[in-house]
Structure formats: C-alpha cells, structure tokens
Write a protein that holds these residues in place. Sequence first.
Motif, PDB file in Angstrom:
ATOM      1  N   UNK A  97       0.838  -1.217   0.000  1.00 52.76           N
ATOM      2  CA  UNK A  97       0.000   0.000   0.000  1.00 52.76           C
ATOM      3  C   UNK A  97       0.864   1.255   0.000  1.00 52.76           C
ATOM      4  N   UNK A  98       2.040   1.162   0.620  1.00 53.29           N
ATOM      5  CA  UNK A  98       2.931   2.311   0.710  1.00 53.29           C
ATOM      6  C   UNK A  98       3.496   2.744  -0.630  1.00 53.29           C
ATOM      7  N   UNK A  99       3.345   1.879  -1.658  1.00 55.93           N
ATOM      8  CA  UNK A  99       3.910   2.184  -2.983  1.00 55.93           C
ATOM      9  C   UNK A  99       2.836   2.557  -3.992  1.00 55.93           C
ATOM     10  N   UNK A 100       1.563   2.452  -3.620  1.00 57.67           N
ATOM     11  CA  UNK A 100       0.477   2.591  -4.600  1.00 57.67           C
ATOM     12  C   UNK A 100      -0.339   3.855  -4.364  1.00 57.67           C
ATOM     13  N   UNK A 101      -1.133   4.222  -5.403  1.00 58.83           N
ATOM     14  CA  UNK A 101      -2.060   5.355  -5.296  1.00 58.83           C
ATOM     15  C   UNK A 101      -3.345   4.899  -4.614  1.00 58.83           C
ATOM     16  N   UNK A 102      -4.086   5.864  -4.059  1.00 57.67           N
ATOM     17  CA  UNK A 102      -5.356   5.545  -3.400  1.00 57.67           C
ATOM     18  C   UNK A 102      -6.296   4.781  -4.315  1.00 57.67           C
ATOM     19  N   UNK A 103      -6.321   5.197  -5.593  1.00 59.54           N
ATOM     20  CA  UNK A 103      -7.231   4.536  -6.543  1.00 59.54           C
ATOM     21  C   UNK A 103      -6.811   3.095  -6.817  1.00 59.54           C
ATOM     22  N   UNK A 104      -5.547   2.776  -6.509  1.00 61.54           N
ATOM     23  CA  UNK A 104      -5.070   1.402  -6.734  1.00 61.54           C
ATOM     24  C   UNK A 104      -5.231   0.542  -5.485  1.00 61.54           C
ATOM     25  N   UNK A 105      -5.580   1.195  -4.379  1.00 62.11           N
ATOM     26  CA  UNK A 105      -5.629   0.474  -3.101  1.00 62.11           C
ATOM     27  C   UNK A 105      -7.060   0.232  -2.617  1.00 62.11           C
ATOM     28  N   UNK A 106      -7.937   1.240  -2.744  1.00 70.47           N
ATOM     29  CA  UNK A 106      -9.244   1.121  -2.086  1.00 70.47           C
ATOM     30  C   UNK A 106     -10.242   0.362  -2.950  1.00 70.47           C
ATOM     31  N   UNK A 107     -11.082  -0.413  -2.294  1.00 74.04           N
ATOM     32  CA  UNK A 107     -12.015  -1.300  -2.984  1.00 74.04           C
ATOM     33  C   UNK A 107     -13.348  -0.583  -3.195  1.00 74.04           C
ATOM     34  N   UNK A 108     -13.703  -0.342  -4.470  1.00 75.58           N
ATOM     35  CA  UNK A 108     -14.938   0.391  -4.757  1.00 75.58           C
ATOM     36  C   UNK A 108     -16.163  -0.430  -4.338  1.00 75.58           C
ATOM     37  N   UNK A 109     -17.238   0.304  -4.002  1.00 76.54           N
ATOM     38  CA  UNK A 109     -18.433  -0.335  -3.430  1.00 76.54           C
ATOM     39  C   UNK A 109     -19.532  -0.428  -4.497  1.00 76.54           C
ATOM     40  N   UNK A 110     -20.157  -1.596  -4.584  1.00 79.14           N
ATOM     41  CA  UNK A 110     -21.270  -1.825  -5.529  1.00 79.14           C
ATOM     42  C   UNK A 110     -22.441  -2.440  -4.768  1.00 79.14           C
ATOM     43  N   UNK A 111     -23.608  -2.452  -5.428  1.00 74.58           N
ATOM     44  CA  UNK A 111     -24.787  -3.052  -4.804  1.00 74.58           C
ATOM     45  C   UNK A 111     -25.618  -3.768  -5.864  1.00 74.58           C
ATOM     46  N   UNK A 112     -26.103  -4.951  -5.527  1.00 75.20           N
ATOM     47  CA  UNK A 112     -27.099  -5.595  -6.399  1.00 75.20           C
ATOM     48  C   UNK A 112     -28.139  -6.261  -5.499  1.00 75.20           C
ATOM     49  N   UNK A 113     -29.338  -6.455  -6.038  1.00 75.00           N
ATOM     50  CA  UNK A 113     -30.434  -7.067  -5.260  1.00 75.00           C
ATOM     51  C   UNK A 113     -30.001  -8.420  -4.713  1.00 75.00           C
ATOM     52  N   UNK A 114     -29.320  -9.204  -5.591  1.00 73.10           N
ATOM     53  CA  UNK A 114     -28.991 -10.566  -5.178  1.00 73.10           C
ATOM     54  C   UNK A 114     -27.829 -10.617  -4.185  1.00 73.10           C
ATOM     55  N   UNK A 115     -26.840  -9.728  -4.355  1.00 79.31           N
ATOM     56  CA  UNK A 115     -25.629  -9.825  -3.516  1.00 79.31           C
ATOM     57  C   UNK A 115     -25.613  -8.826  -2.374  1.00 79.31           C
ATOM     58  N   UNK A 116     -26.474  -7.809  -2.420  1.00 84.44           N
ATOM     59  CA  UNK A 116     -26.367  -6.720  -1.444  1.00 84.44           C
ATOM     60  C   UNK A 116     -25.135  -5.892  -1.785  1.00 84.44           C
ATOM     61  N   UNK A 117     -24.494  -5.281  -0.785  1.00 83.09           N
ATOM     62  CA  UNK A 117     -23.265  -4.506  -1.039  1.00 83.09           C
ATOM     63  C   UNK A 117     -22.118  -5.473  -1.315  1.00 83.09           C
ATOM     64  N   UNK A 118     -21.286  -5.135  -2.310  1.00 83.99           N
ATOM     65  CA  UNK A 118     -20.135  -5.996  -2.577  1.00 83.99           C
ATOM     66  C   UNK A 118     -19.012  -5.189  -3.222  1.00 83.99           C
ATOM     67  N   UNK A 119     -17.832  -5.818  -3.313  1.00 86.39           N
ATOM     68  CA  UNK A 119     -16.653  -5.201  -3.953  1.00 86.39           C
ATOM     69  C   UNK A 119     -16.178  -6.138  -5.055  1.00 86.39           C
ATOM     70  N   UNK A 120     -15.562  -5.547  -6.079  1.00 83.70           N
ATOM     71  CA  UNK A 120     -14.954  -6.377  -7.120  1.00 83.70           C
ATOM     72  C   UNK A 120     -13.488  -6.683  -6.816  1.00 83.70           C
ATOM     73  N   UNK A 121     -12.938  -5.989  -5.828  1.00 80.92           N
ATOM     74  CA  UNK A 121     -11.544  -6.239  -5.424  1.00 80.92           C
ATOM     75  C   UNK A 121     -11.527  -6.419  -3.902  1.00 80.92           C
ATOM     76  N   UNK A 122     -10.441  -6.993  -3.403  1.00 80.53           N
ATOM     77  CA  UNK A 122     -10.322  -7.151  -1.945  1.00 80.53           C
ATOM     78  C   UNK A 122      -8.901  -6.800  -1.516  1.00 80.53           C
TER      79      UNK A 122
END
Length: 356
Positions: free
Chosen positions: A234-259
């Motif tokens: 994390x110390x070498x990367x940009x915020x956009x490369x580190x944080x996991x964006x948040x999504x929502x779907x009826x079937x899954x509820x809140x979820x992320x595409x990255x971890x």
Amino acid sequence: MLRFLTAGESHGPCLTAIVEGLPAGLSLDEARFNQEMARRQEGFGRGGRMKIERDRAEILSGVRFGQTLGSPVSLRVVNADWVNWETKMAAFGEPAGPAVTAPRPGHADLGGCQKYDRADVRDILERASARETAARVAVGALCRQLLEACGILVASRVVSIGGATETAAQEALIAGAKAAGDTLGGCFEVTATGLMPGLGSHIQWDRRLDGQIAAAIVSIPAIKGVEFGEGFRCGELLGSQVHDEIFYSESRGYYRNTNRAGGIEGGMTNGEPIVLRAVMKPIPTLTRPLHSVDILSQQPVLANSERSDVCAVAAAACVAEAMLCIALSSALLDKFAGDSLPQLLAAIAHYRQNLR
Ligand SMILES: Cc1cc2nc3c(=O)[nH]c(=O)nc-3n(C[C@H](O)[C@H](O)[C@H](O)COP(=O)(O)O)c2cc1C
C-alpha cells in the motif's frame, strides 16, 4: 467474551488449556480435532520431536455427550517425550538434568534468565518452546467448529520459504540449510471466508479487529510481521489502486470487485474474505551454533543446540489458522453474544436479514 489460557512445559507431562465463553450446544467432532493436531506436526524440515509425538487433544470438562455445556472447556495434550525425558533425567542422577548455560540468540533464553532470575536456561526454554502452540491448535480446533457452525471457514497456505515459492525449490533450500547446520523461515497466508460485515469496531483502539488479529498472529513464536490485503505494498500505490470500490445488487447486497483491504476496513470486517500474510523468521536453534556467552562464567561459548526443526513455516501457518479461529470466534461472540448455539445462530440470521 471468549478467553483462554494455556499451561505446560515442552517436556512436562502435558500441555493444558482452559477455554471460557463457548456457547452451549455446539457439537464437537473429536476426529476433526485430532486432524488439526496432526496438521501442526507436518511439513518438510521438522525435527526429531515431531517423530516422537502423536498429538491428541483430550477434552476434560465442559462437554457432555459430544456437546459443549457453556461451562469452561479444559483440554490436555499429553507430551509423549515426557517419559523419555524422565528416563534421561534419572540417568543424570539429578532431578533437573545438567543446567543449560549457553543462551541461543533469537530465543527467550537470555532475556528470560535475566527477567526471572534463573541460572539454568532450561527453566525458560521449556515454556518458551513452540511446543505450547499444540495447546493453541487444540483451542483453535474448538473455535473452528463454532465458526463452521456459523458458515465461516478458515484456511492457510505456505507462500514462500527462504524466498522460494515452488515446493521443490523450498525442499531443496531446507535440505541445504539442514546440511549446513542452519535454518530457514518463510511467509504464509491465512484466509477466512463466509464472514458478515461488522465484526470488530472502529470506536475504540482495542476493539479494532485488525489489531486483535495482528496481536494474535504476532503472538506466535517466530512470527515477525503481519499484513492485511495489499499490506506493505500500500505504501507504494495510489489511493485509486488500493481502495475497494463499493457496488450493490439485489442478489448480492453490497459488494466489492476487489479485496485489497483484505476484508477489514475501519477495524471491522466488510463482508469480503479476510486475507492476511505473515512472516516467520528462521528457527533460532542451529546445529552449527551461533556465538553466545556462558551465563555463569561470562566466557564466550557456542549457543546451546537442542533437537530442533530446520523449518516450521507450514506448522506456523496451521497455528496461525488456530489463532485466527480464536480471534474471529471472540469477535463473533462479542457482537452476537448467545449463551447457546441456537441463540447465536438466530442473532446472526436476524442481523444478516437486516443488512439489506
Ligand atoms: C510451529 C513452530 C515450531 C517451532 N520450532 C522451533 C524449534 O524446533 N526450535 C527452535 O529453536 N525454535 C522453534 N520455533 C521458534 C521459537 O519458538 C521462537 O523463535 C522462540 O520462542 C523465540 O520467540 P521469537 O522468535 O518470537 O522472538 C518454532 C516456532 C513455531 C511457530
């Protein structure tokens, strides 16, 4: 609240543990218990002790007809080597055997003697030995069965040994180290899946789950660092490369595409798998010993050389699984309480229902 203590020395009659706070009504599978114990004994590069011991955890209290009662569970792991030890001590004709006075660098030997005012390093090393982790694995096996009843699974894998990632190269490095009287460490990964968001909390330093897990993992002898998700990178990367964006779907509820967070944000699980990595230093007992100083004469000597592992990264990963099982069980019971398993499961189901 879940808490546990262990007691026992490496060459004492047994290791024991008392675990308090497990809910009543948890069915325990004893065979699975002992599979866990056997796993801690495996791995290329283990020493002679592991050939002597066939670890089994005996449950002495808190369980009736295979189910927990809600009362403290006590466990015992017998040390088969105790009998050999007694015979050896009898051969020396004195109860304590010859004193060990050459502390090993990288071990508790010197600091322990200074702190507890002991003139025999054995008084320290018997308890400092990682043999104690057999009791932790037994406690972890109890907690694993609780987690599994709640749909949470914990696993691990060795990532590298001496920098090598392929098994054949790792085994060659271990064989080389052994031939040279040296030792090796490495890196392993532990994961937990099936988690709900909200275990741990942001509200106080000691309630942050990442802090609790890090303490549990670094409490394992020879573990020198732990990272979650992208960790030190994390110390070498940009915020956009580190944080996991948040999504929502009826079937899954809140979820992320990255971890990249490794399943924990703000000291709480976020519902994604927990992914942590830890590093184990090389075993500090070398058969070609390092320089030390005799604690009676203060003269230079070579360090004591006990029968020892050359590399125990696979075993440490197994202990880390146990520690993660304990830390997660504790966080689960803090959040959902429940004196019995049905009460706990009902609270979890209600919470999961409300999350959407
Ligand atoms: C599973 C496991 C097995 C270990 N086996 C040995 C061993 O055979 N010999 C040894 O000197 N250290 C062994 N260690 C490491 C020592 O216990 C540890 O380095 C020592 O207690 C000092 O603690 P520290 O390294 O955290 O400072 C082992 C550790 C683990 C987790």
